[in-house]
Scaffold this motif. Structure first.
Motif, mmCIF file in Angstrom:
data_model
loop_
_atom_site.group_PDB
_atom_site.id
_atom_site.type_symbol
_atom_site.label_atom_id
_atom_site.label_comp_id
_atom_site.label_asym_id
_atom_site.label_seq_id
_atom_site.Cartn_x
_atom_site.Cartn_y
_atom_site.Cartn_z
ATOM 1 N N SER A 7 0.854 -1.182 0.000
ATOM 2 C CA SER A 7 0.000 0.000 0.000
ATOM 3 C C SER A 7 0.891 1.233 0.000
ATOM 4 C CB SER A 7 -0.912 0.022 1.228
ATOM 5 O OG SER A 7 -0.159 0.071 2.409
ATOM 6 N N GLY A 8 0.303 2.360 -0.357
ATOM 7 C CA GLY A 8 1.029 3.617 -0.248
ATOM 8 C C GLY A 8 1.493 4.237 -1.544
ATOM 9 N N GLY A 9 1.270 3.588 -2.656
ATOM 10 C CA GLY A 9 1.683 4.183 -3.925
ATOM 11 C C GLY A 9 0.810 5.371 -4.277
ATOM 12 N N GLY A 10 1.195 6.063 -5.346
ATOM 13 C CA GLY A 10 0.402 7.203 -5.786
ATOM 14 C C GLY A 10 1.172 8.098 -6.717
ATOM 15 N N LEU A 11 0.630 9.293 -6.909
ATOM 16 C CA LEU A 11 1.220 10.290 -7.789
ATOM 17 C C LEU A 11 1.824 11.404 -6.941
ATOM 18 C CD1 LEU A 11 1.614 11.643 -10.590
ATOM 19 C CD2 LEU A 11 -0.708 12.587 -10.313
ATOM 20 N N VAL A 12 3.047 11.774 -7.252
ATOM 21 C CA VAL A 12 3.728 12.824 -6.498
ATOM 22 C C VAL A 12 4.607 13.631 -7.447
ATOM 23 C CG1 VAL A 12 5.699 11.346 -5.901
ATOM 24 C CG2 VAL A 12 5.092 13.268 -4.411
ATOM 25 N N GLN A 13 4.834 14.883 -7.108
ATOM 26 C CA GLN A 13 5.717 15.701 -7.922
ATOM 27 C C GLN A 13 7.172 15.404 -7.604
ATOM 28 O OE1 GLN A 13 4.534 19.798 -7.292
ATOM 29 N NE2 GLN A 13 3.204 19.728 -9.097
ATOM 30 N N ALA A 14 8.021 15.678 -8.558
ATOM 31 C CA ALA A 14 9.452 15.486 -8.342
ATOM 32 C C ALA A 14 9.903 16.266 -7.107
ATOM 33 C CB ALA A 14 10.233 15.940 -9.570
ATOM 34 N N GLY A 16 9.185 15.247 -4.132
ATOM 35 C CA GLY A 16 8.282 14.877 -3.063
ATOM 36 C C GLY A 16 8.629 13.546 -2.422
ATOM 37 N N SER A 17 7.748 13.101 -1.523
ATOM 38 C CA SER A 17 7.984 11.873 -0.767
ATOM 39 C C SER A 17 6.749 10.979 -0.795
ATOM 40 C CB SER A 17 8.311 12.203 0.689
ATOM 41 O OG SER A 17 9.487 12.960 0.796
ATOM 42 N N LEU A 18 7.015 9.696 -0.686
ATOM 43 C CA LEU A 18 5.968 8.695 -0.519
ATOM 44 C C LEU A 18 6.486 7.626 0.428
ATOM 45 C CD1 LEU A 18 4.553 7.991 -4.120
ATOM 46 C CD2 LEU A 18 3.310 9.007 -2.213
ATOM 47 N N ARG A 19 5.546 6.978 1.093
ATOM 48 C CA ARG A 19 5.916 5.869 1.979
ATOM 49 C C ARG A 19 5.119 4.650 1.565
ATOM 50 N NH1 ARG A 19 8.356 5.274 6.965
ATOM 51 N NH2 ARG A 19 7.608 3.559 8.295
ATOM 52 N N LEU A 20 5.820 3.595 1.200
ATOM 53 C CA LEU A 20 5.200 2.327 0.852
ATOM 54 C C LEU A 20 5.252 1.401 2.055
ATOM 55 C CD1 LEU A 20 6.749 1.640 -2.685
ATOM 56 C CD2 LEU A 20 4.728 2.996 -2.084
ATOM 57 N N SER A 21 4.218 0.578 2.166
ATOM 58 C CA SER A 21 4.166 -0.397 3.237
ATOM 59 C C SER A 21 3.790 -1.757 2.671
ATOM 60 C CB SER A 21 3.146 0.026 4.297
ATOM 61 O OG SER A 21 3.144 -0.871 5.380
ATOM 62 N N CYS A 22 4.326 -2.791 3.272
ATOM 63 C CA CYS A 22 4.039 -4.161 2.843
ATOM 64 C C CYS A 22 3.814 -4.999 4.092
ATOM 65 C CB CYS A 22 5.199 -4.715 2.029
ATOM 66 S SG CYS A 22 5.086 -6.486 1.690
ATOM 67 N N GLY A 119 1.962 -5.517 -6.268
ATOM 68 C CA GLY A 119 2.572 -4.288 -6.743
ATOM 69 C C GLY A 119 1.718 -3.066 -6.493
ATOM 70 N N THR A 120 2.370 -1.927 -6.382
ATOM 71 C CA THR A 120 1.683 -0.653 -6.222
ATOM 72 C C THR A 120 2.371 0.374 -7.120
ATOM 73 O OG1 THR A 120 0.920 0.991 -4.607
ATOM 74 C CG2 THR A 120 3.086 0.027 -4.212
#
Length: 126
Positions: A7-14, A16-22, A119-120
């Protein structure tokens, strides 16, 4: 059997940050290294980061070293990938993977991992 759910995928601008979890479910007592791979359209699946069961050893691809951080919870069943300073070239489907056999360190070949999530998608816009 072991199931992995990302979980945790998405769209972000260059930049930026994202956090994926499994999170692993099922027979999780024999999970050893866990890691993240990614696959961009037209490219092979590549290693991103991994962590041993003991959490003592982590491994990163050169392309993400210093920007991404992998962690694993006390129960050893959840792995997170903190992604900072994201770049358009980080755009890909990110897969969580787990090995059910003991390994020396963190393997970087996908062949070493027996369990995979679905996959995300991570998309970084410029």
């Amino acid at each position: 059997q072991v199931q992995l759910a990302e979980s945790g995928g998405g769209l972000v601008q260059a930049g930026g940050s994202l956090r994926l979890s499994c999170t692993a479910s099922g027979r999780t007592s024999n999970l050893y290294p866990m890691g993240w791979f990614r696959q961009a359209p037209g490219k092979e699946r590549e290693f991103v980061a991994g962590i041993t069961r003991s959490r003592v050893v982590t491994e990163y691809a050169d392309s993400v070293s210093g920007r991404f951080t992998i962690s694993r919870d006390d129960a050893r069943t959840t792995v997170a990938l903190q992604m900072n300073s994201l770049r358009p070239e980080d755009t890909a489907v990110y897969y969580c993977a787990a090995s059910e056999t003991g390994q020396l360190g963190v393997p970087t070949s996908p062949n070493a991992y027996s369990r995979w999530g679905r996959g995300t998608q991570v998309t970084v816009s410029s």
